[in-house]
Scaffold this motif. Structure first.
Motif, PDB file in Angstrom:
ATOM      1  N   ASP A  57       0.828  -1.209   0.000  1.00 21.49           N
ATOM      2  CA  ASP A  57       0.000   0.000   0.000  1.00 21.49           C
ATOM      3  C   ASP A  57       0.864   1.261   0.000  1.00 21.49           C
ATOM      4  O   ASP A  57       0.521   2.256  -0.655  1.00 21.49           O
ATOM      5  N   ILE A  58       1.969   1.250   0.732  1.00 22.70           N
ATOM      6  CA  ILE A  58       2.849   2.419   0.728  1.00 22.70           C
ATOM      7  C   ILE A  58       3.463   2.614  -0.649  1.00 22.70           C
ATOM      8  O   ILE A  58       3.533   3.741  -1.160  1.00 22.70           O
ATOM      9  N   LYS A  59       3.888   1.540  -1.280  1.00 18.61           N
ATOM     10  CA  LYS A  59       4.449   1.658  -2.630  1.00 18.61           C
ATOM     11  C   LYS A  59       3.390   2.150  -3.620  1.00 18.61           C
ATOM     12  O   LYS A  59       3.686   2.974  -4.501  1.00 18.61           O
ATOM     13  N   GLU A  60       2.173   1.680  -3.465  1.00 21.95           N
ATOM     14  CA  GLU A  60       1.088   2.143  -4.336  1.00 21.95           C
ATOM     15  C   GLU A  60       0.839   3.636  -4.149  1.00 21.95           C
ATOM     16  O   GLU A  60       0.690   4.388  -5.132  1.00 21.95           O
ATOM     17  N   LEU A  61       0.802   4.092  -2.916  1.00 19.42           N
ATOM     18  CA  LEU A  61       0.580   5.515  -2.644  1.00 19.42           C
ATOM     19  C   LEU A  61       1.681   6.380  -3.256  1.00 19.42           C
ATOM     20  O   LEU A  61       1.413   7.494  -3.727  1.00 19.42           O
ATOM     21  N   LEU A  62       2.904   5.880  -3.259  1.00 16.43           N
ATOM     22  CA  LEU A  62       4.051   6.636  -3.788  1.00 16.43           C
ATOM     23  C   LEU A  62       4.290   6.391  -5.270  1.00 16.43           C
ATOM     24  O   LEU A  62       5.176   7.013  -5.858  1.00 16.43           O
ATOM     25  N   GLY A  63       3.515   5.478  -5.867  1.00 22.06           N
ATOM     26  CA  GLY A  63       3.681   5.200  -7.287  1.00 22.06           C
ATOM     27  C   GLY A  63       4.949   4.433  -7.605  1.00 22.06           C
ATOM     28  O   GLY A  63       5.538   4.607  -8.682  1.00 22.06           O
ATOM     29  N   LEU A  64       5.380   3.576  -6.700  1.00 19.77           N
ATOM     30  CA  LEU A  64       6.616   2.814  -6.874  1.00 19.77           C
ATOM     31  C   LEU A  64       6.307   1.378  -7.262  1.00 19.77           C
ATOM     32  O   LEU A  64       5.288   0.807  -6.867  1.00 19.77           O
ATOM     33  N   GLY A  65       7.231   0.772  -8.020  1.00 19.29           N
ATOM     34  CA  GLY A  65       7.060  -0.592  -8.479  1.00 19.29           C
ATOM     35  C   GLY A  65       7.889  -1.583  -7.701  1.00 19.29           C
ATOM     36  O   GLY A  65       8.402  -1.293  -6.616  1.00 19.29           O
ATOM     37  N   ASP A  66       8.070  -2.781  -8.277  1.00 16.47           N
ATOM     38  CA  ASP A  66       8.756  -3.862  -7.598  1.00 16.47           C
ATOM     39  C   ASP A  66      10.254  -3.643  -7.475  1.00 16.47           C
ATOM     40  O   ASP A  66      10.935  -4.427  -6.792  1.00 16.47           O
ATOM     41  N   ASP A  67      10.778  -2.597  -8.121  1.00 19.83           N
ATOM     42  CA  ASP A  67      12.211  -2.311  -7.962  1.00 19.83           C
ATOM     43  C   ASP A  67      12.491  -1.586  -6.647  1.00 19.83           C
ATOM     44  O   ASP A  67      13.661  -1.345  -6.306  1.00 19.83           O
ATOM     45  N   ILE A 183       5.118  12.871  -4.174  1.00 23.90           N
ATOM     46  CA  ILE A 183       6.513  13.248  -4.380  1.00 23.90           C
ATOM     47  C   ILE A 183       7.069  12.448  -5.555  1.00 23.90           C
ATOM     48  O   ILE A 183       6.551  11.365  -5.867  1.00 23.90           O
ATOM     49  N   PRO A 184       8.121  12.933  -6.196  1.00 24.71           N
ATOM     50  CA  PRO A 184       8.787  12.133  -7.232  1.00 24.71           C
ATOM     51  C   PRO A 184       9.659  11.081  -6.563  1.00 24.71           C
ATOM     52  O   PRO A 184      10.893  11.189  -6.515  1.00 24.71           O
ATOM     53  N   ALA A 185       9.032  10.052  -6.030  1.00 25.97           N
ATOM     54  CA  ALA A 185       9.731   9.088  -5.183  1.00 25.97           C
ATOM     55  C   ALA A 185      10.871   8.391  -5.905  1.00 25.97           C
ATOM     56  O   ALA A 185      11.858   7.981  -5.275  1.00 25.97           O
ATOM     57  N   GLU A 186      10.749   8.268  -7.223  1.00 29.69           N
ATOM     58  CA  GLU A 186      11.796   7.586  -7.986  1.00 29.69           C
ATOM     59  C   GLU A 186      13.101   8.369  -8.019  1.00 29.69           C
ATOM     60  O   GLU A 186      14.154   7.832  -8.392  1.00 29.69           O
ATOM     61  N   LYS A 187      13.082   9.647  -7.615  1.00 28.70           N
ATOM     62  CA  LYS A 187      14.307  10.449  -7.532  1.00 28.70           C
ATOM     63  C   LYS A 187      15.208   9.975  -6.382  1.00 28.70           C
ATOM     64  O   LYS A 187      16.409  10.246  -6.377  1.00 28.70           O
ATOM     65  N   ALA A 209      13.276   2.079  -0.286  1.00 29.17           N
ATOM     66  CA  ALA A 209      14.553   2.119  -0.996  1.00 29.17           C
ATOM     67  C   ALA A 209      14.508   1.356  -2.306  1.00 29.17           C
ATOM     68  O   ALA A 209      13.755   0.392  -2.464  1.00 29.17           O
ATOM     69  N   ARG A 210      15.353   1.788  -3.225  1.00 26.06           N
ATOM     70  CA  ARG A 210      15.575   1.044  -4.456  1.00 26.06           C
ATOM     71  C   ARG A 210      16.348  -0.229  -4.099  1.00 26.06           C
ATOM     72  O   ARG A 210      17.400  -0.173  -3.465  1.00 26.06           O
ATOM     73  N   LYS A 211      15.851  -1.362  -4.504  1.00 29.94           N
ATOM     74  CA  LYS A 211      16.467  -2.630  -4.111  1.00 29.94           C
ATOM     75  C   LYS A 211      17.923  -2.718  -4.545  1.00 29.94           C
ATOM     76  O   LYS A 211      18.792  -3.186  -3.791  1.00 29.94           O
ATOM     77  N   LYS A 212      18.220  -2.269  -5.757  1.00 25.88           N
ATOM     78  CA  LYS A 212      19.595  -2.370  -6.247  1.00 25.88           C
ATOM     79  C   LYS A 212      20.548  -1.501  -5.437  1.00 25.88           C
ATOM     80  O   LYS A 212      21.742  -1.782  -5.365  1.00 25.88           O
ATOM     81  N   PHE A 213      20.022  -0.446  -4.839  1.00 27.71           N
ATOM     82  CA  PHE A 213      20.859   0.419  -4.007  1.00 27.71           C
ATOM     83  C   PHE A 213      21.255  -0.302  -2.721  1.00 27.71           C
ATOM     84  O   PHE A 213      22.363  -0.127  -2.203  1.00 27.71           O
ATOM     85  N   ILE A 214      20.356  -1.127  -2.214  1.00 28.23           N
ATOM     86  CA  ILE A 214      20.602  -1.845  -0.970  1.00 28.23           C
ATOM     87  C   ILE A 214      21.457  -3.090  -1.182  1.00 28.23           C
ATOM     88  O   ILE A 214      22.268  -3.465  -0.330  1.00 28.23           O
ATOM     89  N   GLU A 215      21.272  -3.725  -2.300  1.00 27.53           N
ATOM     90  CA  GLU A 215      21.978  -4.981  -2.547  1.00 27.53           C
ATOM     91  C   GLU A 215      23.488  -4.781  -2.629  1.00 27.53           C
ATOM     92  O   GLU A 215      23.965  -3.737  -3.063  1.00 27.53           O
ATOM     93  N   GLY A 216      24.222  -5.796  -2.173  1.00 25.83           N
ATOM     94  CA  GLY A 216      25.681  -5.750  -2.285  1.00 25.83           C
ATOM     95  C   GLY A 216      26.385  -5.049  -1.158  1.00 25.83           C
ATOM     96  O   GLY A 216      27.521  -4.584  -1.317  1.00 25.83           O
TER      97      GLY A 216
END
Length: 362
Positions: A57-67, A183-187, A209-216
């Motif tokens: 629901d939070i991702k939906e509110l912010l317009g964010l996808g599975d990334d 907000i432009p959450a993808e920024k 968070a962007r998953k790729k940013f967290i990984e590694g």
């Protein structure tokens, strides 16, 4: 009889009455389990569903996808002050911090224990009365990330336009304006927010968070201080702040039912205008703290001609059913925190009291 006040506290803060009533109805027996959420294992299917739906629901509110992911953790924003540099400030890199509040100053102090930090913008000399305008921030070479505090609870300032950072990751503390507007959450590579100001009770922090940013992340990090640990385990590596997450999930559904973040921004702007209009009408009496272009929609800060009048204002307001108006000890004065759950009627009542108080004490 139930007594409810208009709660202007900065946090823990007001929650939607509908959410509290729903929580009350479920407190002894959640979904036929025979248990309260306060007693339930975080491995139970009911709780796993609560956790997953809150994230979705939070991702939906912010317009964010599975990334992107939403992680629920303990320690509040104060722990994030340490976790961010520990995870993302590498050897030979520099972290940039825009310092616009007491809280962003605290974040800098923790980052400096980890590595090199530069401050490309600070309003500390002006007592944090504004945030940077577009183009004011110049990032250093080999910049690991830029950290901003999106809304400054104590001082009553807020970004309306976020910095452009190009390929440099943008990280934000959004503890007091999370889910208050689109907000432009993808920024952002990472957003963190202590939930107790705008979307829940004390006890949890949401990390978006962007998953790729967290990984590694470095394997040398302690497990609980490694974002990847929480990503890999869906926020369930250890016992999470389950009750807080449960309420955050209900607030997210309430926000969706209200029309989402576009509608919330319209409501929040209308509420703030009611209070700021009185401040602007009598500027020699109600002395607004924040510069006009940096005013927060969440925290309206102002002072009166004397400290004695400020104390009297807070006391008389409380007698009329308006609590929590005393300003933070580091700034003084008065502060009205008007988060998502504050109804328009609360701001109207405050504005009426401000005008009446002015007429008596001008």
């Amino acid at each position: 009889m139930m007594k409810r006040i208009y709660n202007f506290n900065a946090g823990p803060a007001m929650l939607p009455l509908e959410v509290l009533q729903e929580v009350q109805s479920e407190l002894l027996d959640l979904q036929g389990s025979g248990m309260s959420i306060l007693e339930m294992s975080h491995r139970a299917p009911i709780y796993e569903k609560i956790n997953a739906e809150a994230e979705a629901d939070i991702k939906e509110l912010l317009g964010l996808g599975d990334d992107y992911c939403v992680l629920f953790m303990g320690g509040g924003a104060s722990l994030q002050f340490s976790m961010v540099p520990m995870n993302f400030l590498g050897a030979g890199q520099t972290a940039a911090y825009a310092v616009t509040s007491n809280f962003s100053d605290k974040a800098v102090k923790e980052a400096e224990k980890v590595g090199k930090v530069v401050i490309p913008f600070s309003s500390k000399a002006e007592k944090y009365d504004r945030v940077p305008q577009p183009g004011e921030i110049r990032l250093p070479e080999n910049c690991a990330y830029l950290h901003i505090t999106a809304n400054n609870t104590i001082e009553g300032t807020e970004y309306s336009v976020y910095p452009e950072t190009g390929a440099v990751p943008l990280i934000a503390d959004m503890s007091s304006d999370i889910l208050s507007k689109p907000i432009p959450a993808e920024k952002f590579s990472l957003i963190y927010a202590g939930v107790q100001k705008n979307i829940g009770p004390a006890g949890a922090v949401a990390v978006i968070a962007r998953k790729k940013f967290i990984e590694g992340r470095s394997k040398a990090l302690h497990s609980m201080l490694n974002y990847e640990t929480h990503l890999d385990n869906g926020s369930l590596y250890n016992t999470p702040p389950a009750f807080a997450v449960y309420i955050v999930g209900k607030v997210a559904k309430w926000l969706k039912a209200q029309g989402g973040l576009v509608m919330m921004e319209q409501r929040n702007a209308a509420k703030a205008k009611i209070v700021y209009d009185v401040i602007d009408m009598y500027p020699d009496f109600f002395r607004g703290f924040a510069k006009t272009g940096s005013r927060s929609l969440m925290n309206v800060t102002f002072g009166l001609p004397t400290e004695a009048l400020e104390k009297r204002f807070a006391v008389e307001a409380e007698e009329l059913g308006m609590g929590g108006l005393k300003g933070h000890r580091s700034v003084g004065g008065l502060r009205a925190s008007i988060y998502n759950a504050m109804p328009l009627a609360g701001c109207e009542k405050l504005a009426e009291f401000m005008e009446a108080f002015y007429k008596i004490h001008k």
